[in-house]
Design a protein around this motif. Structure first.
Motif, PDB file in Angstrom:
ATOM      1  N   ARG A 209       0.836  -1.214   0.000  1.00 11.16           N
ATOM      2  CA  ARG A 209       0.000   0.000   0.000  1.00 11.16           C
ATOM      3  C   ARG A 209       0.869   1.262   0.000  1.00 11.16           C
ATOM      4  O   ARG A 209       0.623   2.204  -0.743  1.00 11.16           O
ATOM      5  CB  ARG A 209      -0.923  -0.011   1.230  1.00 11.16           C
ATOM      6  CG  ARG A 209      -1.922   1.168   1.249  1.00 11.16           C
ATOM      7  CD  ARG A 209      -2.808   1.155   2.476  1.00 11.16           C
ATOM      8  NE  ARG A 209      -2.074   1.511   3.684  1.00 11.16           N
ATOM      9  CZ  ARG A 209      -1.817   0.653   4.675  1.00 11.16           C
ATOM     10  NH1 ARG A 209      -2.214  -0.606   4.610  1.00 11.16           N
ATOM     11  NH2 ARG A 209      -1.145   1.062   5.746  1.00 11.16           N
ATOM     12  N   GLU A 210       1.918   1.261   0.858  1.00  6.09           N
ATOM     13  CA  GLU A 210       2.806   2.430   0.925  1.00  6.09           C
ATOM     14  C   GLU A 210       3.597   2.615  -0.373  1.00  6.09           C
ATOM     15  O   GLU A 210       3.878   3.748  -0.783  1.00  6.09           O
ATOM     16  CB  GLU A 210       3.754   2.313   2.121  1.00  6.09           C
ATOM     17  CG  GLU A 210       3.048   2.501   3.458  1.00  6.09           C
ATOM     18  CD  GLU A 210       3.989   2.387   4.648  1.00  6.09           C
ATOM     19  OE1 GLU A 210       5.176   2.012   4.466  1.00  6.09           O
ATOM     20  OE2 GLU A 210       3.537   2.668   5.772  1.00  6.09           O
TER      21      GLU A 210
ATOM     22  N   ARG B  43       5.162  13.807   4.650  1.00  6.30           N
ATOM     23  CA  ARG B  43       5.610  13.725   3.255  1.00  6.30           C
ATOM     24  C   ARG B  43       5.547  15.070   2.546  1.00  6.30           C
ATOM     25  O   ARG B  43       6.373  15.345   1.669  1.00  6.30           O
ATOM     26  CB  ARG B  43       4.769  12.676   2.521  1.00  6.30           C
ATOM     27  CG  ARG B  43       5.401  12.231   1.212  1.00  6.30           C
ATOM     28  CD  ARG B  43       4.711  11.021   0.632  1.00  6.30           C
ATOM     29  NE  ARG B  43       3.468  11.393  -0.021  1.00  6.30           N
ATOM     30  CZ  ARG B  43       2.374  10.646  -0.047  1.00  6.30           C
ATOM     31  NH1 ARG B  43       2.364   9.492   0.565  1.00  6.30           N
ATOM     32  NH2 ARG B  43       1.287  11.038  -0.643  1.00  6.30           N
TER      33      ARG B  43
ATOM     34  N   LYS C 148       2.414   1.941  -3.291  1.00  2.00           N
ATOM     35  CA  LYS C 148       1.451   2.448  -4.271  1.00  2.00           C
ATOM     36  C   LYS C 148       1.041   3.891  -3.968  1.00  2.00           C
ATOM     37  O   LYS C 148       1.020   4.752  -4.853  1.00  2.00           O
ATOM     38  CB  LYS C 148       0.211   1.533  -4.257  1.00  2.00           C
ATOM     39  CG  LYS C 148      -0.777   1.793  -5.363  1.00  2.00           C
ATOM     40  CD  LYS C 148      -1.872   0.736  -5.307  1.00  2.00           C
ATOM     41  CE  LYS C 148      -3.014   1.122  -6.235  1.00  2.00           C
ATOM     42  NZ  LYS C 148      -4.175   0.236  -6.024  1.00  2.00           N
ATOM     43  N   GLU C 149       0.743   4.163  -2.698  1.00  7.17           N
ATOM     44  CA  GLU C 149       0.152   5.461  -2.329  1.00  7.17           C
ATOM     45  C   GLU C 149       1.173   6.431  -1.740  1.00  7.17           C
ATOM     46  O   GLU C 149       0.907   7.624  -1.635  1.00  7.17           O
ATOM     47  CB  GLU C 149      -0.974   5.250  -1.308  1.00  7.17           C
ATOM     48  CG  GLU C 149      -2.096   4.369  -1.824  1.00  7.17           C
ATOM     49  CD  GLU C 149      -3.077   3.968  -0.727  1.00  7.17           C
ATOM     50  OE1 GLU C 149      -2.942   4.466   0.419  1.00  7.17           O
ATOM     51  OE2 GLU C 149      -3.973   3.156  -1.028  1.00  7.17           O
ATOM     52  N   GLY C 150       2.342   5.897  -1.328  1.00  5.30           N
ATOM     53  CA  GLY C 150       3.315   6.730  -0.612  1.00  5.30           C
ATOM     54  C   GLY C 150       3.023   6.696   0.878  1.00  5.30           C
ATOM     55  O   GLY C 150       1.856   6.660   1.288  1.00  5.30           O
TER      56      GLY C 150
END
Length: 380
Positions: A288-289, A346, A291-293
């Motif tokens: 998930r991270e 981020r 893919k989405e950051g």
């Protein structure tokens, strides 16, 4: 470097303890061991010597072990169930950096994984884990191994690190074929007549070697290396400042069970097959991270002025919004100024972003900086 931990337990010692004392080292408790933090010339001199010549480190407190199984693939798949690196496709002699993960994708420890080169070691995989975590790591691994794969502790071995631009020349003068290794490769070699397992790797950002030797031979190897005028002994203090300038994580500080490899900027250590297939603890979070950051990321920080920002320093935006925390910080002798690493939201993680560090209640200006702070000089 971690603060010395005080307990009533008697401190363990490495096979080189008497050598450090004889050289006038200042000894401190570290990860349950009595370890040299510096020698009489001091941390700054030791740091600069390693960058310019060759530093010799006693890292025998680290945990050395091996997984043994019927063949490489069986052993590799058993390890891949615990870490996100591609171990099945490791070539003989190749080494990889990875992390033991919990079910949430948090980092239980980081480790080095090596596939041996010799036929008699088929089915074996070497591990080096952190000193402070080795008992917990061994228990964690042991409890999760399939039938037919076993954990073999290497408590009868010492580990030395020879780091710096002169390291290759030192080993060449001792007649060792280890000088032909490239970065993150390993094999069995003779050094000063002693049989050693050597990898071209380290924790300083410099070219260098990590040398595993029988504990009984450690003093002889230590003395043979120190007999070269290019080599000086280096303590934990300079080991910490060197790894900080190199932008390398210290377990328990920059990475721990609250951080994932993606947040920590360690995506490079998860090969494409594993990113796609998963099959390791916390894979759903990590995918998930990817893919989405992640919501927060580890960044380099350069404080303005000369005041260092230590671990635990709160990071804010210039308008006062709290956005993160420093996890490692100090003075960087090579860059001649303070350097730090930490986690920030981020949206403020781009190189050059202005930040404030709250030091003794006052906001000190800083900027997000590219890492490493001092260039890596690995021999590719």
């Amino acid at each position: 470097m971690a603060e010395p931990v005080h307990s009533d337990e008697p401190l363990l010692t490495t096979p080189l303890h008497a050598e450090h004392v004889a050289l006038g080292a200042r000894m401190v408790p570290f990860a349950g061991y009595d370890m040299p933090v510096q020698y009489p010339t001091g941390i700054l001199t030791e740091h600069n010597w390693t960058r310019e010549h060759a530093g010799l480190f006693d890292v025998s407190h680290m945990g050395q072990a091996a997984l043994g199984g019927p063949d490489h693939e069986t052993t590799a798949r058993a390890l891949e169930a615990l870490i996100p690196a591609d171990i099945v496709n490791l070539k003989p002699g190749q080494q990889r950096y990875s992390q033991l993960l919990d079910e949430n994708g948090g980092i239980l420890d980081d480790l080095m994984v090596t596939r041996p080169t010799t036929d008699e070691e088929k089915g074996y995989i070497y591990l080096v884990v952190n000193a402070s975590m080795k008992e917990a790591d061994y228990a964690h691994i042991q409890a999760r191994l399939p039938q037919g794969v076993t954990l073999v502790r290497g408590d009868d071995r010492a580990l030395l690190a020879l780091q710096g631009p002169s390291a290759e020349g030192v080993l060449a003068r001792l007649g060792s074929g280890a000088v032909n290794l490239s970065f993150m490769m390993s094999g069995w070699f003779e050094i000063a007549g002693l049989r050693c397992h050597v990898s071209r790797s380290g924790y300083t950002g410099e070219d260098g070697f990590e040398i595993s030797v029988k504990s009984d031979d450690a003093v002889a190897l230590w003395r043979a290396l120190l007999a070269d005028p290019d080599v000086k002994p280096i303590g934990l203090g300079a080991r910490d400042s060197l790894r900080l300038e190199a932008g390398l994580c210290l377990y328990g500080h920059d990475i721990d069970p609250t951080t994932s490899p993606i947040e920590a900027g360690l995506t490079w250590s998860i090969q494409k097959r594993r990113r796609e297939e998963g099959g390791f603890p916390g894979a759903a979070r990590i995918q998930r991270e990817l893919k989405e950051g992640p919501a927060r990321v580890r960044v380099g920080i350069r404080p303005e002025g000369r005041a260092p920002a230590r671990e635990g320093t709160v990071i804010t935006t210039p308008d006062g919004r709290e956005v993160g925390i420093v996890t490692s910080g100090g003075f960087g002798p090579t860059v001649n100024g303070p350097v730090a690493m930490g986690y920030v939201a981020r949206d403020v993680s781009s190189v050059g972003t202005d930040l404030h560090l709250i030091v003794r209640g006052k906001p000190l200006p800083a900027k997000v900086a590219a890492m490493p702070f001092a260039p890596h000089r690995y021999k590719r």
